[in-house]
Design an enzyme around this catalytic site. Structure first.
Site, PDB file in Angstrom:
ATOM      1  N   SER A 112       0.601  -1.102   0.173  1.00 32.28           N
ATOM      2  CA  SER A 112      -0.142   0.110  -0.081  1.00 32.28           C
ATOM      3  C   SER A 112       0.982   1.509  -0.069  1.00 32.28           C
ATOM      4  O   SER A 112       2.162   0.942   0.090  1.00 32.28           O
ATOM      5  CB  SER A 112      -0.943   0.127   1.112  1.00 32.28           C
ATOM      6  OG  SER A 112      -0.093   0.412   2.368  1.00 32.28           O
ATOM      7  N   LYS A 113       0.231   2.271  -0.106  1.00 32.82           N
ATOM      8  CA  LYS A 113       0.881   3.680  -0.305  1.00 32.82           C
ATOM      9  C   LYS A 113       1.795   3.725   1.045  1.00 32.82           C
ATOM     10  O   LYS A 113       3.032   4.575   0.824  1.00 32.82           O
ATOM     11  CB  LYS A 113       0.029   4.797  -0.126  1.00 32.82           C
ATOM     12  CG  LYS A 113      -0.869   4.987  -1.383  1.00 32.82           C
ATOM     13  CD  LYS A 113      -0.141   6.370  -2.031  1.00 32.82           C
ATOM     14  CE  LYS A 113      -0.895   6.268  -3.669  1.00 32.82           C
ATOM     15  NZ  LYS A 113       0.215   5.729  -4.566  1.00 32.82           N
ATOM     16  N   ARG A 114       1.436   3.312   1.999  1.00 31.46           N
ATOM     17  CA  ARG A 114       2.498   3.332   3.355  1.00 31.46           C
ATOM     18  C   ARG A 114       3.822   2.787   2.957  1.00 31.46           C
ATOM     19  O   ARG A 114       4.748   3.140   3.598  1.00 31.46           O
ATOM     20  CB  ARG A 114       1.614   2.516   4.352  1.00 31.46           C
ATOM     21  CG  ARG A 114       2.110   2.580   5.802  1.00 31.46           C
ATOM     22  CD  ARG A 114       1.147   1.975   6.674  1.00 31.46           C
ATOM     23  NE  ARG A 114       0.634   0.640   6.178  1.00 31.46           N
ATOM     24  CZ  ARG A 114       1.336  -0.608   6.629  1.00 31.46           C
ATOM     25  NH1 ARG A 114       2.682  -0.425   7.339  1.00 31.46           N
ATOM     26  NH2 ARG A 114       1.369  -1.667   6.212  1.00 31.46           N
TER      27      ARG A 114
END
Ligand code: GLU
Length: 463
Positions: free
Chosen positions: A239-241
């Site tokens: 994910s973006k994280r």
């Protein structure tokens, strides 16, 4: 038989890394087998549809230099054909109209839940002779098998079976006349001549239902290969994280498409211990045997390693253009000489950086324009003693008739000797004066590349 694979992304606004890998694997499998890869945009979600999102997918694929055969197919545009097949299935006795109200369906769901059954619809309209109630627009449901088991022999996951009880008579045409995704995919894949479906294993469960439609139409079921997920470095879903998840972001960060292909290939596919695998080699080697069953973890260090490998091989003109693209994109002004400077320095620059963005950072000395702004460390180097040394260097460089790497080095060394200081003490303030910072590529070479006029201009300005 010609092998036909397909790449059918949904236009979500950007091309996710997982989508790109699916595209790459379909393309490689087709190329390896001298087959074709078709390209379909699954654009039936009209509420969220945007042409920009479609463009983002097409551009992502083009950037990766993955091509396709035939026209790009819009799933939405095939709606009439999907509807036609739904009615055809009713005609063949393989599907039927269902007039249940939302209330009735809700009750069925509740009792299925209470009894621990997965499929909830009780098939009350399957063979019903009842007169349809007035005022209710029916859906069309397919007749799923009532007994036995459904088998999928997946090229990656192996043999997977489900019991008929787990499959319900699912909807293929909604009451508003809109075909369901399950129907659309099967009809499109069939009409596009798809023989092999290679996709993420988040679609595995759909396979059983899709096969019900193939069987009902008497169509050949494609070969399936479901790819494990891509996880972040910590094992959680990517994910973006974790960092960039979109192909376009990697492009903007200055990764090369050939490096990206090599890296994506290694997400769940391997050939011995090989890490660097050219696209030609990948086409020759790619097969289902190399696909592993467990999820891959995204490894940014490995991506950087692979990218720096391809940067070293890349043509200097291309790297200059990509560097200028980044400067343009971030809105940096640069001097008319920048292109010339970067080209002259590229052999060195490309061995140091991991990405084009990194290369642009490293090569600031070549693209900075106008007034030199000093960072704190550089300013500290240009104290009284520093300025005195830089002034002397300026005179020595001005007097050089052969302004090349070797002579520049000799001139700098001579100043060090006459001042009784080490060469480093001479070069540090000079670097500060020329760049406003304390880092740069090899300075003698950079001075040669910038040329006498520009070097003297910068010295003059800084002191
Ligand atoms: N449109 C689906 C997706 O983007 C792919 C469906 C399929 O491969 O069958 O995930």
């Amino acid at each position: 038989m010609t092998i036909v694979t397909r790449f059918p992304p949904s236009p979500t606004g950007f091309m996710h890394i997982g989508t790109a890998r699916t595209g790459l694997f379909n393309w490689l499998y087709a190329k390896h087998n001298k087959g074709k890869m078709r390209f379909r945009i699954e654009d039936t979600d009209r509420a969220r549809h945007s042409e920009a999102a479609v463009e983002a997918i097409i551009n992502g694929l083009k950037w990766l230099e993955i091509d396709w055969d035939g026209d790009i197919i819009s799933q939405y545009a095939c709606g009439a054909r999907h509807t036609e097949i739904a009615h055809e299935l009713v005609k063949r006795g393989e599907a039927y109209y269902c007039y249940c109200t939302p209330d009735e369906l809700e009750k069925m769901r509740e009792s299925a839940k209470a009894e621990g059954r997965i499929a909830s619809y009780d098939r009350r309209w399957r063979d019903s002779k009842n007169t349809p109630p007035a005022g209710i627009k029916p859906v069309i449901r397919i007749k799923a098998p009532l007994s036995g088991e459904q088998l999928v022999n997946d090229k990656v996951q192996g043999e997977v079976r489900v019991n008929a009880e787990q499959l319900d008579d699912f909807i293929i045409l909604r009451s508003d006349g809109v075909p369901t995704y399950m129907l659309a995919v099967v009809v499109d894949d069939h009409d596009m001549g798809v023989t092999h479906v290679i996709r993420g294993d988040d679609h595995f469960n759909n396979t059983f239902r899709q096969n019900v439609i193939y069987q009902a139409m008497g169509w050949d079921i494609p070969v399936y290969a479901h790819l494990p997920l891509i996880l972040g470095p910590d094992g959680a879903k990517l994910s973006k994280r974790h960092g960039a998840t979109g192909v376009e972001e990697y492009r903007n960060l200055g990764y090369l498409p050939e490096a990206m292909r090599n890296y994506l290939l290694r997400l769940c596919w391997s050939h011995g211990d090989d890490e660097i695998i050219s696209t030609e080699q990948a086409i020759e080697w790619f097969d289902f045997d190399g696909i592993g069953k467990s999820p891959a973890r995204f490894d940014f260090d490995k991506l950087n390693f692979i990218n720096s490998h391809y940067m070293k091989l890349a043509d200097n003109n291309r790297l200059v253009d990509l560097s200028l693209d980044i400067l343009n994109r971030v809105g940096h002004s640069y001097s008319p000489s920048t292109k010339k400077y970067l080209f002259a320095a590229m052999d060195e620059l490309k061995t140091r950086a991991k990405t084009i963005a990194g290369l642009v950072d490293d090569s600031r000395i070549y693209w900075m324009t106008g007034a030199i702004t000093m960072d704190e460390k550089a300013a500290a180097l240009l104290d009284v003693a520093g300025i005195a040394i830089v002034k002397k260097l300026g005179v020595a460089l001005k007097n050089l008739s052969n302004f090349d790497n070797a002579n520049i080095e000799l001139a700098c060394k001579a100043i060090g000797e006459s001042e009784g200081v080490k060469l480093g003490k001479v070069m540090m303030p000079l670097r500060a004066a020329l760049t406003g910072t304390t880092s740069s590529p090899s300075l003698f070479h950079a001075i040669e590349i910038l040329g006498k006029d520009e070097v003297l201009r910068r010295i003059e300005q800084s002191i």
